[in-house]
Design a protein around this motif. Structure first.
Motif, PDB file in Angstrom:
ATOM      1  N   TYR A  93       2.911   2.803   8.077  1.00 23.87           N
ATOM      2  CA  TYR A  93       3.802   3.182   6.971  1.00 23.87           C
ATOM      3  C   TYR A  93       3.147   2.995   5.604  1.00 23.87           C
ATOM      4  CZ  TYR A  93       8.299   4.168   9.283  1.00 23.87           C
ATOM      5  OH  TYR A  93       9.321   4.739   9.992  1.00 23.87           O
ATOM      6  N   LYS A  94       3.535   3.883   4.693  1.00 21.84           N
ATOM      7  CA  LYS A  94       3.130   3.776   3.293  1.00 21.84           C
ATOM      8  C   LYS A  94       4.398   3.513   2.456  1.00 21.84           C
ATOM      9  CE  LYS A  94      -1.234   5.222   3.962  1.00 21.84           C
ATOM     10  NZ  LYS A  94      -2.173   4.495   4.679  1.00 21.84           N
ATOM     11  N   SER A  95       4.255   3.558   1.123  1.00 23.41           N
ATOM     12  CA  SER A  95       5.328   3.060   0.248  1.00 23.41           C
ATOM     13  C   SER A  95       6.682   3.769   0.421  1.00 23.41           C
ATOM     14  CB  SER A  95       4.890   3.118  -1.216  1.00 23.41           C
ATOM     15  OG  SER A  95       4.539   4.438  -1.563  1.00 23.41           O
ATOM     16  N   SER A 115      -3.003  -6.645   5.255  1.00 30.45           N
ATOM     17  CA  SER A 115      -3.385  -5.231   5.274  1.00 30.45           C
ATOM     18  C   SER A 115      -3.588  -4.770   6.707  1.00 30.45           C
ATOM     19  CB  SER A 115      -4.671  -5.009   4.485  1.00 30.45           C
ATOM     20  OG  SER A 115      -5.715  -5.788   5.053  1.00 30.45           O
ATOM     21  N   THR A 119      -4.683   0.459   4.633  1.00 27.91           N
ATOM     22  CA  THR A 119      -3.473   0.196   3.847  1.00 27.91           C
ATOM     23  C   THR A 119      -3.396  -1.258   3.399  1.00 27.91           C
ATOM     24  OG1 THR A 119      -2.332   1.887   5.147  1.00 27.91           O
ATOM     25  CG2 THR A 119      -0.958   0.464   3.798  1.00 27.91           C
ATOM     26  N   TYR A 121      -1.141  -3.835   2.390  1.00 25.33           N
ATOM     27  CA  TYR A 121       0.311  -4.042   2.478  1.00 25.33           C
ATOM     28  C   TYR A 121       0.882  -4.711   1.228  1.00 25.33           C
ATOM     29  CZ  TYR A 121       0.527  -2.875   7.508  1.00 25.33           C
ATOM     30  OH  TYR A 121       0.508  -2.237   8.718  1.00 25.33           O
ATOM     31  N   THR A 124       1.111  -2.172  -1.449  1.00 22.18           N
ATOM     32  CA  THR A 124       2.154  -1.193  -1.100  1.00 22.18           C
ATOM     33  C   THR A 124       3.544  -1.763  -1.370  1.00 22.18           C
ATOM     34  OG1 THR A 124       0.711  -0.292   0.622  1.00 22.18           O
ATOM     35  CG2 THR A 124       3.035   0.299   0.748  1.00 22.18           C
ATOM     36  N   ARG A 504      -1.130  11.556   0.908  1.00 19.54           N
ATOM     37  CA  ARG A 504      -1.898  10.317   1.064  1.00 19.54           C
ATOM     38  C   ARG A 504      -1.246   9.143   0.338  1.00 19.54           C
ATOM     39  NH1 ARG A 504      -6.606  13.479   1.216  1.00 19.54           N
ATOM     40  NH2 ARG A 504      -6.924  13.635   3.449  1.00 19.54           N
ATOM     41  N   GLY A 505      -1.082   8.059   1.063  1.00 22.44           N
ATOM     42  CA  GLY A 505      -0.495   6.860   0.458  1.00 22.44           C
ATOM     43  C   GLY A 505       1.023   6.881   0.436  1.00 22.44           C
ATOM     44  N   LYS A 506       1.618   8.058   0.734  1.00 23.79           N
ATOM     45  CA  LYS A 506       3.081   8.178   0.701  1.00 23.79           C
ATOM     46  C   LYS A 506       3.683   8.281   2.095  1.00 23.79           C
ATOM     47  CE  LYS A 506       3.436   8.088  -3.740  1.00 23.79           C
ATOM     48  NZ  LYS A 506       3.961   6.884  -4.389  1.00 23.79           N
ATOM     49  N   ALA A 508       2.563   8.162   6.471  1.00 19.18           N
ATOM     50  CA  ALA A 508       1.524   7.643   7.380  1.00 19.18           C
ATOM     51  C   ALA A 508       0.431   8.684   7.613  1.00 19.18           C
ATOM     52  CB  ALA A 508       2.159   7.253   8.715  1.00 19.18           C
ATOM     53  N   ASN A 509      -0.809   8.213   7.712  1.00 22.99           N
ATOM     54  CA  ASN A 509      -1.954   9.121   7.871  1.00 22.99           C
ATOM     55  C   ASN A 509      -1.805  10.073   9.050  1.00 22.99           C
ATOM     56  OD1 ASN A 509      -3.078   7.932   5.685  1.00 22.99           O
ATOM     57  ND2 ASN A 509      -4.632   6.765   6.774  1.00 22.99           N
TER      58      ASN A 509
END
Length: 551
Positions: A93-95, A115, A119, A121, A124, A504-506, A508-509
């Protein structure tokens, strides 16, 4: 009807610790950590007391965001002992996803590591809760996350604004055995004890409410199908936050007094080393994990002769991979399981005595205590053997429902208690099922379930995107990959990288589209519905992918 266990999850551990006190329970060779069942139960009790001292009560939602660290398993049983609900957070998960989950779940406490892979954590979480570093631990007050008060750090060098897991252990010393016993006495086996998030066709993840009765029994019967005993040792490279890790691995082990030997973050070499060093008799994985192990250059150096069984699940099991596992890894009794989070998760499983052909061509038959039927998609009528329809399941393992989403729950559990899986299947006259497709447009990439709607909803927020359709295309390594067909707003120009960069970053990859195609419109039905299967067919042709590449 198969004999079901009547324990709460906390009560189960007390029982097993009494029955097999000196048996290995949890082993981390690299950490030099080796708990017997007596010791493991003692640590879980200590943390349960610490949670009480922290003010966590029965019914409170407690989230954990971590890879396979020892504290994860400890917290799973400690929270269950006092009736708190463990909310499992996907490590990828991302932010945006983290904020949604913490908010929707009403989590009061978040346990987290520093982390995971790419990521950070801590960064984030600070992105979501900027005031965290300047807030006294336990006194968070964020209007977007009104329930979240406390963040507990797992690891060394605790960031500002957080408590440390070791402090929770210390706080447990201030709570008596009698206080813990009083809390345990209020917990019922039908109380929700875990909440796992699964994405939905609505585009937003849903909290699946699972009880001790759901989870303990599913773990027990899955262990029975592998013929687990107190002499088995299971290597666990699959993540705990999935039911694959927490139920098919942890609870299948604990219900049988089996030793758990986790691998913290999947690495094929570490799996091989762990199996050899600890003489593991079982190992779990999705097909891509087994392929990575089999193809590792040092594969031949490790003695895997102790292996016997395990589970290959998460996506279609390729015949050749299963045969290689039997021949080269000594997994003569490997099984496969089919299910979904809403069913705790197992519905069907192959048995150790089934032929290799049955084990690769089917997902087995109903687990003990579970009922399975195939129904006509149009009429709902039960179909005879050999006819394709929707697989429906009923029994002890069906979830209580989706958290705060009664309408969504009613869509999948009918008045007679049948869970409608959304998967197409055929059942033979012996009850063995083959999954033949999906009614829902879910993509399964390397064992991760991806719901197109969720990615579409996110990409709709891009100022240049007018419309977007997400669908899966075949991929030899992962089974499927994510593809996006994007319609750009008039007068705007866009590149494939722009689409990926926005994700990216928002999100999951693994959800970020591997393929992006810019289109003017979509193939439609007469009634105006977009035909995703046609988009998929076009992509297969254009990208020269083979349908048989694992789709």
């Amino acid at each position: 009807m198969a004999q079901q266990l009547e324990f709460t999850m906390g009560g189960l551990l007390d029982h097993v610790a009494e029955r097999y006190p000196a048996n290995d329970a949890l082993v981390y060779p690299e950490r030099g950590l080796r708990y017997s069942y007596r010791e493991f139960n003692g640590v879980c009790r200590q943390v349960a007391k610490g949670l009480l001292r922290l003010g966590i009560k029965k019914g409170d939602n407690v989230a954990i965001w971590a890879y396979n660290v020892p504290e994860w398993v400890v917290l799973m049983f400690a929270s269950a002992k006092i009736g708190a609900i463990l909310v499992t957070v996907n490590t990828a998960y991302k932010s945006a996803e983290l904020e949604y989950l913490l908010n929707q779940s009403d989590s009061t406490t978040l346990f987290m590591v520093k982390s995971w892979k790419d990521t950070d954590y801590v960064a984030t979480l600070t992105d979501v809760v900027p005031e965290l570093p300047v807030t006294k631990p336990g006194e968070l007050n964020n209007p977007k996350l009104p329930f979240l008060k406390t963040v507990v750090f797992i690891g060394e060098e605790t960031p500002a604004g957080m408590l440390n897991f070791n402090q929770i252990m210390e706080m447990g010393k201030e709570v008596s055995d009698a206080e813990l016993a009083a809390a345990e006495a209020t917990v019922d086996k039908h109380d929700t004890i875990q909440m796992q998030y699964t994405s939905g066709t609505t585009g937003f993840p849903k909290g699946v409410m699972l009880t001790s009765h759901n989870l303990v029994n599913n773990g027990f019967f899955i262990g029975e199908c592998m013929k687990f005993t107190e002499k088995d040792r299971l290597c666990i490279p699959v993540p705990f936050f999935h039911c694959f890790g927490s139920v098919l691995a942890v609870l299948a082990s604990v219900t049988h007094g089996t030793a758990m030997v986790p691998v913290e973050i999947f690495d094929p070499l570490k799996v091989l080393q762990t199996i050899a060093a600890e003489r593991c008799t079982a190992v779990h994985g999705v097909p891509t994990m087994f392929i990575a192990e089999l193809e590792h250059p040092d594969f031949a150096k490790y003695d895997l002769s102790s292996l016997r069984t395990g589970i290959m699940a998460g996506s279609v099991c390729p015949i050749e991979v299963m045969k290689r596992c039997v021949k080269d890894m000594n997994l003569t009794e490997i099984t496969s399981v089919y299910g979904q989070t809403e069913s705790s998760p197992g519905i069907t499983q192959t048995r150790t005595e089934d032929s290799v052909e049955l084990r690769v061509s089917t997902v087995g038959r109903a687990l003990p205590g579970a009922e399975v039927k195939i129904t006509d998609i149009e009429t709902g009528a039960t179909l005879p053997p050999g006819k394709q329809g929707e697989l429906c399941a009923r029994g002890y393992m069906v979830m209580k429902g989706y958290y705060k989403m009664p309408e969504e729950t009613a869509k999948v559990i009918d008045a007679d208690g049948w869970l409608h899986t959304g998967d197409l299947a055929v059942m033979d006259e012996n009850g063995y099922c083959k999954i033949t497709g999906r009614i829902k447009q879910m993509i399964i990439r390397g064992g991760e379930n991806i719901y197109p709607k969720e990615i579409e909803e996110y990409l709709y927020t891009h100022p240049k995107i007018s419309d977007v359709q997400i669908y899966g295309v075949p991929d030899r390594k992962y089974g499927e990959q994510v593809m996006a067909a994007v319609i750009v707003k008039k007068g705007e120009a866009m590149t494939e990288d722009e689409v990926r960069e926005y994700c990216r970053g928002k999100i999951a990859n693994y959800k970020i589209p591997k393929y992006v195609k810019f289109v003017e419109g979509y193939p439609m039905t007469a009634s105006g519905k977009i035909q995703k299967f046609k988009l998929r067919e076009m992509a297969i042709k254009e990208l020269q992918l083979e349908e048989g590449e694992g789709a």
